[in-house]
Design a protein around this motif. Structure first.
Motif, PDB file in Angstrom:
ATOM      1  N   TYR A  29       0.826  -1.212   0.000  1.00  0.00           N
ATOM      2  CA  TYR A  29       0.000   0.000   0.000  1.00  0.00           C
ATOM      3  C   TYR A  29       0.856   1.257   0.000  1.00  0.00           C
ATOM      4  CZ  TYR A  29      -3.894  -3.083   0.898  1.00  0.00           C
ATOM      5  OH  TYR A  29      -4.830  -4.052   0.775  1.00  0.00           O
ATOM      6  N   VAL A  30       0.570   2.147  -0.930  1.00  0.00           N
ATOM      7  CA  VAL A  30       1.213   3.461  -0.957  1.00  0.00           C
ATOM      8  C   VAL A  30       0.278   4.400  -0.192  1.00  0.00           C
ATOM      9  CG1 VAL A  30       1.991   5.339  -2.435  1.00  0.00           C
ATOM     10  CG2 VAL A  30       2.220   2.959  -3.207  1.00  0.00           C
ATOM     11  N   LEU A  31       0.743   4.868   0.957  1.00  0.00           N
ATOM     12  CA  LEU A  31      -0.115   5.695   1.801  1.00  0.00           C
ATOM     13  C   LEU A  31       0.218   7.171   1.625  1.00  0.00           C
ATOM     14  CD1 LEU A  31      -0.038   3.603   5.141  1.00  0.00           C
ATOM     15  CD2 LEU A  31      -1.634   3.414   3.229  1.00  0.00           C
ATOM     16  N   GLY A  32      -0.740   7.948   1.174  1.00  0.00           N
ATOM     17  CA  GLY A  32      -0.547   9.370   0.919  1.00  0.00           C
ATOM     18  C   GLY A  32      -0.460  10.182   2.204  1.00  0.00           C
ATOM     19  N   PRO A  33      -0.228  11.495   2.062  1.00  0.00           N
ATOM     20  CA  PRO A  33      -0.115  12.358   3.241  1.00  0.00           C
ATOM     21  C   PRO A  33      -1.470  12.651   3.890  1.00  0.00           C
ATOM     22  CG  PRO A  33       0.499  13.558   1.230  1.00  0.00           C
ATOM     23  CD  PRO A  33      -0.033  12.237   0.805  1.00  0.00           C
ATOM     24  N   GLY A  34      -1.405  13.197   5.091  1.00  0.00           N
ATOM     25  CA  GLY A  34      -2.626  13.663   5.751  1.00  0.00           C
ATOM     26  C   GLY A  34      -3.020  12.827   6.949  1.00  0.00           C
ATOM     27  N   SER A  35      -3.865  13.449   7.784  1.00  0.00           N
ATOM     28  CA  SER A  35      -4.166  12.819   9.066  1.00  0.00           C
ATOM     29  C   SER A  35      -5.140  11.644   8.941  1.00  0.00           C
ATOM     30  CB  SER A  35      -4.725  13.867  10.038  1.00  0.00           C
ATOM     31  OG  SER A  35      -5.846  14.492   9.462  1.00  0.00           O
ATOM     32  N   THR A  36      -5.998  11.649   7.922  1.00  0.00           N
ATOM     33  CA  THR A  36      -6.941  10.531   7.767  1.00  0.00           C
ATOM     34  C   THR A  36      -6.191   9.247   7.401  1.00  0.00           C
ATOM     35  OG1 THR A  36      -8.508  12.146   6.926  1.00  0.00           O
ATOM     36  CG2 THR A  36      -9.130   9.852   6.713  1.00  0.00           C
ATOM     37  N   VAL A  37      -5.231   9.388   6.477  1.00  0.00           N
ATOM     38  CA  VAL A  37      -4.453   8.222   6.079  1.00  0.00           C
ATOM     39  C   VAL A  37      -3.515   7.797   7.215  1.00  0.00           C
ATOM     40  CG1 VAL A  37      -2.856   7.279   4.365  1.00  0.00           C
ATOM     41  CG2 VAL A  37      -4.585   8.920   3.653  1.00  0.00           C
TER      42      VAL A  37
END
Lengths: 351, 448
Positions: A218-226
Motif C-alpha cells: 500500500y502506498v499511503l498518501g499524506p494527511g491525518s486521515t491516512v
C-alpha cells in the motif's frame, strides 16, 4: 474574547497581472498590479462587531477600530505577519482572522501552529489551503458563530506552492501542516451528531482500512486521515509524506517518486489517499510524489480514497491533476470514497 | 373525468388478514443457543400466545378482531389514489396509483400492526410493551396503539433519530410513551455498547437488543416488533387486500407494485395478497426498493442471522448484511436494518420479487417531483418505493406501454423536513455500501 486581525496589505497584487502569487511585489507593481486585500479587509470590518486586537495602518487599523499591538512598517513582509500573530497570542487572542492567500496562511500558521484557531478571508492569488472562508460574508458568519460558542474547531490543511517553480509553469504544491479552523455547526453539526465528530469518523475509517491493509502493498498518501490507518495498524507513518506499507510493515518512509516506483515494481499495489477538504484534489496537491507514472503502474481501480463525511460535505466535487491530462480524463465519473467502517459515499470526480 | 381517489366504505374493510405462510414455506427460525428450530414456548417470554400462534400459523385467513377493526376505522379503509399529476409530469402512458397509508394518526402504515399487537397483549393481561424505533414511525404507532388499550409503552429510539427527529419523540410522549435514546444506560447491553463506542449513532439492531432485554427482565412486560416477523407482515396485508378491492372497483389489475423495504412489512403487506396470482401465472412485477447505504436484498447474503446486534433473537433465514453492520445515518432511518422479513426474503430468493437499491439524492429528487405534482410530501423511506415507481413509469414512456403501476405510499414526511432542507440545499451525501472492500475486511478478521 479577543479576535486578532491581520491584513497582508499586498495580498492579491500579482493575480490580475499574470503572476502566480505576490511574492515578487516589485514585478507586480511594475506590471500595474493592485492588491485585493484592502477592499476585502474593509468589507469584513464594516460589519464586524468584536473586541479586536490588530496592527497599525495597512495591516489592520486602516480598516477597523481595535487595540493596536503591532506597529506596521512602511514596507511589509512575511516576517511582519509572523511577528504580529505572535503578539496576538501574547495578548490572549482566541481567534486570528487574516486577510491574504496561501503565503499569509503559512505565515500565520508558522506563528501560532495549533495554539488558537485561524480563519482566512480570501484575498490571495492562490488559496489551496483549507483555512479560508468561501467569502467575506461567510467569514463574518463563522466569526460570529465562534464568538457565540456555536462554532466547532476542525483541522484544515495549510498548503502552498513554490512560486519560483510555478512561474516556470511547474506546479509544486506542498502540505505544510494542519491548522485549527473554526467551522459553523449547522450542517457540520449534523455530521457531528451522527458520527460523533470527525475524529470518531476517522477512527471508523482507520479500523476498517487497517483490516484491508494487513495484506499486500500500500502506498499511503499524506494527511491525518491516512495516518490514522497506519496508527491503527501500529505503524509509525509520516504525517506529511508518502509512506509504503507491505504486509503490515513499513518499507519506505517519506518516499519520492523513484522510491515509490522501485518499491511497487512487479507487485500488485494499492494507493490510499485523502482529498484536500473543500478543494477536493485527490492527486496533484501535496502528494505529487504519487505521480502519473506511479498511478499508471498501480492502476486506477487500485486507488482507494478515504475521507470523513464531514470533510466530504464541504467538498462538492473531487479533482485530479496528475500532470498527465489523458490520465486525468480516465478518472472522470463516480468514485466510492470510504467514509467509515463499512461505509462509503459516492462522489463525482470532475475533470 | 378520471377518478382521482378510489374509496372504500368502512363496511368494505377486509375482516380477515391474509397469511402467506399457507402458500409459501420458509426455513424455521432457530433458537439462538441450541440452533434447534424454535418452539412456541421459546417465544413466550417476549410475545403473547396469540401472536406466537399467528407467527407459526399456516391458516390462509386469520380473522381481524372487532376491537382492532374499531380502531382501524379511525383511518381505514385508506384511499387508493391515481397520481394524475405525476403521470402528466412524466408524460407516461402508464397509469400510476398509490395506496396512501399516511392518513393514520401516526402518519404511516405502522399502526396496522401496532393496534393488533397492543390488542392481543392487553387481552392476555400484559401491562407494558417495550419496543425500538428508528425514524420514530414504529415507536409512535405503538405509543398510539398502547394508549387505546390501556398499556404502558417504553420506546428505545435509535440515538441519531432521537436527536434528528425530536418531533416524533414528542408525538410518542404526547400519547403517553416513555422514550429513551438508544444505546441507553437502562440496559446491560446498552451500557456495554456505550462503553465500547461512546459516540455511536446507535442502530435498530442495538435498540432491539435493549427493548428485548427490558421485556425479559420485567414482569408483565412484553416486547413488540414493528417489522420483519411473520405476524407483523400478516397484519399489514390489510393494505394489499384493500388495494385488491379498489382495483376491482376500477376493473384494473396492477402490472407493477413497488414499495420501500427496511424490515419489509409495508411492502410485504402491499404485495402478499397479489403473490398467489403471480404464482398462478399472472404477469405482475413486484419491486422492493432499498437504500444503497443498507442494500440488504441486493447485496446481502441469504443465510441464517440474528435479528439484533446482541445476538439474543432467534436466527432467521433472511438476506443480511451481518447483525453487527451499523449502516450510516441516512435520512430514511426506518430503512437502516441489516436484515429483512424472512417471508419477503424467500420471495426474493425465488425471483418472485425483484430488489433495487437507490441513492439518497435520487430518492429525494423523486420525492420532490411527487410533492410538486401530487402535493403530498412523503417520508424519505416511502420515497424509495416512489422512485422505483417513477423509474417504471419512465420505462413505460420509452417503450410506449400502458401499464398499471402502484406503489405503497407508506407515510408522510412532515417530520422529515430537515432532510428535505438538506436536499434542497445540495447538502445530502450519497452513501453506499463498499461491497468488495467489506468482503476483503471480513476475510481478514480473525476467525472466532
Amino acid at each position: 474574547m479577543h479576535i486578532g486581525f491581520v491584513v497582508n496589505p499586498i495580498a492579491g497584487i500579482g493575480g490580475k497581472v499574470g503572476l502566480k502569487g505576490s511574492d515578487d511585489v516589485e514585478e507586480a507593481l511594475k506590471r500595474g498590479g493592485t492588491p485585493v486585500a484592502p477592499a476585502k479587509a474593509a468589507e469584513f470590518c464594516k460589519f464586524l462587531d468584536a473586541n479586536v486586537i490588530t496592527c497599525s495602518s495597512t495591516m489592520g487599523a486602516d480598516y477597523i477600530d481595535g487595540k493596536i499591538i503591532y506597529k506596521t512598517p512602511k514596507k511589509t513582509s512575511a516576517d511582519d505577519t509572523i511577528k504580529a500573530c505572535r503578539k496576538f497570542l501574547k495578548h490572549g487572542a482566541d481567534l486570528i482572522v487574516f486577510v491574504g492567500g496561501d503565503g499569509t496562511a503559512r505565515d500565520v500558521y508558522n506563528a501560532v501552529s495549533k495554539k488558537v484557531p485561524i480563519l482566512g478571508i480570501p484575498a490571495g492569488v492562490k488559496m489551496y489551503s483549507g483555512v479560508f472562508a468561501i467569502n467575506v460574508n461567510k467569514a463574518l458568519e463563522i466569526v460570529n458563530a465562534f464568538m457565540e460558542g456555536k462554532a466547532e474547531r476542525v483541522e484544515r490543511e495549510i498548503m502552498d506552492i513554490d512560486e519560483v517553480a510555478f512561474r516556470q509553469d511547474t506546479l509544486k504544491i506542498k502540505l505544510f501542516g494542519y491548522a485549527l479552523c473554526p467551522a459553523i455547526k449547522n450542517f457540520l453539526q449534523n455530521g457531528k451528531r451522527i458520527f460523533g465528530g470527525e475524529n470518531e469518523a476517522k477512527r471508523g475509517i482507520a479500523k476498517f482500512m487497517a483490516l484491508i491493509c494487513k495484506e499486500g502493498t500500500y502506498v499511503l498518501g499524506p494527511g491525518s486521515t491516512v495516518k490514522a490507518i497506519a496508527d491503527e495498524m501500529g505503524i509509525e507513518k509520516t504525517l506529511l509524506g508518502v509512506d509504503i506499507v507491505e504486509n503490515g510493515k513499513i518499507i519506505a518512509r517519506d518516499a519520492n517518486e523513484e522510491e515509490i516506483l522501485k518499491a511497487i515494481e512487479g507487485k500488485r499495489a494499492r494507493i490510499i489517499v485523502s482529498p484536500i477538504g473543500g478543494e477536493g484534489f485527490i492527486f496533484g496537491r501535496g502528494n505529487q510524489q504519487i505521480s502519473s507514472r506511479v498511478i499508471e503502474k498501480v492502476g486506477i481501480k487500485n486507488i482507494i480514497v478515504v475521507a470523513t463525511p464531514q470533510k466530504l460535505m464541504q467538498t462538492p466535487f473531487l479533482y485530479v491533476d496528475t500532470g498527465d491530462r489523458s490520465l486525468d480524463k480516465k478518472f472522470a465519473g463516480w468514485i466510492s470514497v470510504i467514509a467509515g467502517s463499512g461505509i462509503a459515499i459516492r462522489k463525482r470526480i470532475v475533470i | 373525468m378520471e377518478e382521482r381517489k378510489i374509496l372504500l366504505e368502512e363496511e368494505d374493510m377486509p375482516d380477515k388478514w391474509y397469511n402467506i405462510q399457507a402458500d409459501i414455506e420458509i426455513p424455521p427460525p432457530l433458537h439462538p443457543a441450541t440452533l434447534e428450530p424454535l418452539k412456541p414456548e421459546d417465544m413466550e417470554p417476549i410475545f403473547p400466545k396469540a401472536l406466537i400462534k399467528q407467527e407459526m400459523s399456516k391458516d390462509r385467513w386469520i380473522r381481524i378482531p372487532e376491537e382492532v377493526k374499531e380502531i382501524y376505522r379511525i383511518w381505514r379503509p385508506t384511499p387508493l389514489y391515481r397520481a394524475i399529476g405525476l403521470e402528466k409530469f412524466l408524460k407516461t402512458p402508464a397509469k400510476i396509483f398509490y395506496k396512501w397509508e399516511g392518513v393514520s394518526p401516526p402518519g404511516s402504515h405502522k399502526p396496522n400492526t401496532s393496534v393488533a399487537q397492543a390488542y392481543y397483549n392487553a387481552k392476555e393481561g400484559v401491562e407494558r410493551l417495550t419496543t425500538e424505533t428508528g425514524a420514530g414511525q414504529w415507536g409512535s404507532a405503538l405509543a398510539f396503539a398502547c394508549r387505546f388499550f390501556g398499556l404502558k409503552c417504553t420506546v428505545y429510539m435509535v440515538k441519531c433519530s432521537y436527536e434528528q427527529k425530536p418531533y416524533r419523540r414528542i408525538l410518542m410522549q404526547t400519547w403517553g410513551a416513555e422514550v429513551i435514546p438508544s444505546p441507553s444506560d437502562k440496559t446491560e447491553f446498552g451500557r456495554k455498547v456505550r462503553q465500547e463506542m461512546p459516540s455511536t449513532a446507535g442502530s435498530l439492531g442495538i435498540a432491539i437488543s435493549e427493548a428485548i432485554e427490558d421485556a425479559i427482565k420485567h414482569e408483565n412486560t412484553k416486547y413488540s416488533l414493528g417489522s420483519v416477523l411473520n405476524h407483523v407482515v400478516l397484519h399489514q396485508t390489510i393494505i394489499g387486500l384493500e388495494m385488491k378491492k379498489q382495483f376491482d372497483m376500477l376493473d384494473l389489475k396492477p402490472d407493477v407494485i413497488c414499495g420501500c423495504v427496511g424490515g419489509g412489512s409495508n411492502f410485504s403487506g402491499g404485495i402478499f395478497p397479489f403473490v398467489p396470482d403471480k404464482m398462478k401465472g399472472e404477469e405482475i412485477k413486484f419491486i422492493a426498493a432499498e437504500p444503497m447505504a443498507c442494500p440488504t436484498l441486493t447485496k446481502g447474503i441469504y443465510a441464517y442471522d440474528f435479528g439484533d446486534t446482541a445476538q439474543q433473537t432467534p436466527l432467521l433465514k433472511m438476506h443480511t448484511l451481518g447483525h453487527d453492520f451499523i449502516p450510516p445515518a441516512i435520512h430514511a432511518g426506518g430503512l437502516r436494518y441489516h436484515g429483512d422479513a424472512p417471508l419477503l426474503c424467500k420471495l426474493v430468493d425465488e425471483g418472485i420479487v425483484e430488489a433495487r437499491a437507490y441513492y439518497q439524492n435520487e430518492v429525494f429528487e423523486a420525492a420532490k417531483i411527487f410533492a410538486q405534482t401530487e402535493g403530498f410530501v412523503v417520508a424519505p423511506e416511502t420515497a424509495h418505493g416512489l422512485k422505483a415507481a417513477i423509474d417504471e413509469a419512465i420505462r413505460c414512456r420509452k417503450k410506449k406501454e400502458e401499464k398499471v403501476i402502484c406503489f405503497v405510499n407508506s407515510g408522510h414526511g412532515h417530520f422529515d423536513l430537515a432532510a428535505y432542507d438538506l436536499y434542497n440545499n445540495g447538502m445530502l451525501q450519497d452513501y453506499e455500501y463498499p461491497e468488495e472492500l467489506i468482503r476483503e475486511a471480513i476475510q481478514r478478521l480473525p476467525c472466532i
